[in-house]
Design an enzyme around this catalytic site. Structure first.
Site, mmCIF file in Angstrom:
data_model
loop_
_atom_site.group_PDB
_atom_site.id
_atom_site.type_symbol
_atom_site.label_atom_id
_atom_site.label_comp_id
_atom_site.label_asym_id
_atom_site.label_seq_id
_atom_site.Cartn_x
_atom_site.Cartn_y
_atom_site.Cartn_z
ATOM 1 N N ARG A 74 2.822 -5.699 -8.550
ATOM 2 C CA ARG A 74 2.048 -4.836 -9.425
ATOM 3 C C ARG A 74 1.807 -5.546 -10.756
ATOM 4 N NH1 ARG A 74 3.948 0.205 -8.729
ATOM 5 N NH2 ARG A 74 3.141 1.047 -10.645
ATOM 6 N N GLU A 85 -2.903 8.741 -6.258
ATOM 7 C CA GLU A 85 -2.455 10.133 -6.257
ATOM 8 C C GLU A 85 -3.078 10.798 -7.480
ATOM 9 O OE1 GLU A 85 1.783 10.776 -6.431
ATOM 10 O OE2 GLU A 85 1.504 12.957 -6.406
ATOM 11 N N LYS A 125 2.394 6.263 -14.837
ATOM 12 C CA LYS A 125 1.659 7.481 -15.174
ATOM 13 C C LYS A 125 2.564 8.503 -15.852
ATOM 14 C CE LYS A 125 -0.214 7.733 -11.042
ATOM 15 N NZ LYS A 125 -0.993 8.090 -9.838
#
Ligand code: ATP
Ligand code: MG
Length: 563
Positions: free
Chosen positions: A263, A37, A273
């Site tokens: 992850r 994104e 982020k």
């Protein structure tokens, strides 16, 4: 691309994919995607996903797309889009002509949504976000049907069209899937597919007033691109039944398969982020490329190479359970790479003046220095030796502890690539007692490389010639946080509480050997005995700036003790 990834061991994802290929699923074709994104810059966690998606595709002679998952108009922008492309390329991957944007599918996604309504699989709900949330139930209690769940298809179609046309305020209505409010999986309790957001989109412009949710847009984007295996992180595991429901209810041609993996978490840093953005916005770091950040741009500025990051990702592998990788594992990867090719040079970080009393004034001798003992082809260079030198302050002690083999009154040491010298006396500041100059004599018979030079001394020191050295600034780094897991919410403390106040140390009076005078940003070296360093982009014609990438040896035990 290197060949490393093809030698990657068989993790569970590669095993599944190899089996699918063997069984002729999707005609034996493999097509993956990396779907960032564009609401921030990429970090080392993304690198893991990039290496996996591009790596698996390459190993199976398949394809991998780069897709911007840009369905949220509020946080996305074109600078992030550009930066992400740069970073993926820098890591060594190539999407060729397959650059896609979920926002390019807005019209098609809208048509799919209309079809869901027409088929009785979706409805417009006019409850508020709060009401929808409180009707959703809990893990132990079923949810409650919205009164609008029985709304006619015609009315939902009409309202949805008017939502798109911008007739309603944000939040007035949403489009929901009609699945099962009693499902044990909360993600299937009539999840939201579209929200009203009367906000222009950085790419689609102002033409949209409704935006699809991730759960709706992602499976359909995958399918539209012919993605065979949609690899994502574990937090989407519980969304997989919804992913499958969307593809089935929309009756798509390509049924993509979602597979989840753990992850990457790294000790002593944060990876989200949102948190990284906070650190940048609040000025805790200098920017997205601050060498203390785990962003690709930060790692690059710190001196990490694409090879080292790819090797790291291969080394840590792909697992089904979340875990944390220790920072020394990442540091090991860059050390291994630089050790092979970085040129060895001499640089004095905290200079102490040394005067060789019996060396003629105003003269210099060229000493031959090996560029890289690991690489014979790297050859050698000359380094000037003269009467006035600098050594490290740490390499001299007037009152040495036991087994101090460096410079101390009366003791001989070798100056690397030059002569054996002996400290005769020191000059001190009358007031402070600080040692200002160390006076030595050298033995002309001991020039390095000569046969008589083999007299044994226990210490060898690096040095630079004062008249020839180039002044430089050196930035030393420690972990950004003083806690191994600063983002652990269990202890209920904000992660910023654990910022390490000593994460950056600037040494502004360093002296480096003259061969570095022309060094330009990006160049990488081993400073003998000090670690690996790279030239920072802050370097100008008159000021050399270096970052320490990593120390020569793993010093984490010491660092952790100090933190
Ligand atoms: P963050 O949580 O850091 O904000 P994100 O998951 O929201 O990251 P996206 O841009 O959505 O970021 O991620 C793009 C791809 O990278 C996704 O497929 C995601 O699963 C993967 N990814 C993100 N973070 C990690 C990580 N730490 N380890 C492995 N893959 C990751
Ligand atoms: Mg995300």
């Amino acid at each position: 691309m290197t060949s490393d990834s093809s030698s990657g061991s068989q993790d569970f994802i590669r095993t599944i994919i190899a089996q699918d290929v063997q069984e002729g699923k999707h005609e034996g074709h493999v097509h993956t995607r990396f779907p960032p994104e564009p609401n921030g810059h990429l970090h080392i966690g993304h690198a893991k996903s990039i290496c996996l998606n591009f790596g698996v595709a390459e190993e199976q002679q398949g394809l991998c797309n780069l897709r911007f998952d840009d369905t949220n108009p509020s946080k996305e922008n074109v600078d992030y889009v550009t930066s992400i492309q740069e970073d993926v390329k820098w890591l060594g991957f190539d999407w060729e002509d397959r650059l896609y944007h979920a926002s390019d599918y807005f019209e098609r996604l809208y048509q799919f949504a209309m079809k869901l309504i027409q088929d009785g699989n979706a409805y417009v709900d006019s409850l508020s976000a709060d009401e929808i949330r409180s009707n959703r139930g809990t893990l132990t209690e079923p949810g409650i049907d919205s009164p609008h769940r029985i709304r006619s298809i015609k009315e939902s179609l009409d309202l949805f069209a008017r939502m798109r046309a911008g007739e309603f305020e944000d939040g007035a209505h949403v489009l929901r899937a009609k699945i099962d409010m009693a499902s044990p999986n909360i993600n299937l309790r009539d999840p939201t597919l579209y929200r009203i957001r009367r906000q222009p989109h950085y790419r689609a412009g102002g033409s949209w007033s409704v935006y699809p949710t991730y759960d709706f847009a992602h499976p359909l984007s995958d399918s539209l691109e012919g993605i065979t295996h949609s690899l994502c992180t574990l937090e989407f595991q519980d969304h997989r039944p919804l992913y499958d429901w969307v593809l089935k209810s929309c009756n798509v041609a390509c049924v993509s398969q979602q597979i989840e993996f753990a992850r990457l978490n790294l000790s002593y840093t944060v990876m989200s982020k949102r948190k990284l953005l906070q650190l940048v916005d609040e000025g805790h770091v200098a920017g997205w490329d601050d060498p203390r950040l785990p962003t690709i741009k930060g790692l690059r500025r710190r001196g990490y190479t694409p090879e080292s990051i790819r090797n790291f990702c291969e080394h840590i592998g792909v697992a089904k359970r979340d875990g944390t990788i220790e920072m020394p594992v990442l540091e090991h990867a860059i050390r291994e790479d630089l050790n092979q090719w970085a040129l060895r040079v001499m640089a004095v970080l905290r200079p102490l003046k040394v005067i060789i009393d019996n060396f003629p004034e105003g003269q210099a001798e060229d000493m031959s220095a090996v560029n890289n003992p690991e690489d014979a082809a790297a050859g050698s260079r000359t380094v000037p030796f003269s009467r006035e030198l600098y050594i490290e302050q740490d390499d001299f002690r007037e009152d040495p502890p036991k087994k101090f083999f460096r410079m101390t009154p009366g003791q001989e040491v070798r100056l690397r690539y030059a002569y054996i010298v002996r400290c005769e006396h020191v000059v001190k500041d009358d007031q402070t007692g600080e040692v200002l100059e160390v006076h030595c004599t050298y033995d002309p018979e001991t020039r390095s490389g000569m046969s008589q030079a083999s007299r044994k001394v226990k210490g060898t020191l690096h040095w630079v010639s004062a008249a020839h050295a180039v002044p430089a600034e050196v930035r030393l780094y420690e972990p950004l946080f003083s806690k191994a897991n600063p983002a652990d919410e269990k202890h209920g403390t904000d992660f910023r509480t654990y910022l390490n106040p000593d994460s950056l140390q600037i040494l502004s009076n360093c002296q480096v050997e003259p061969s570095l005078a022309e060094a330009r940003p990006g160049a990488q070296y081993q400073f003998e005995r000090q670690g690996y360093f790279c030239v920072d982009p802050d370097t100008t014609r008159d000021r050399l700036v270096f970052n320490r990438t990593v120390a020569l040896r793993d010093s984490w035990a010491k660092i952790e003790k100090k933190l």
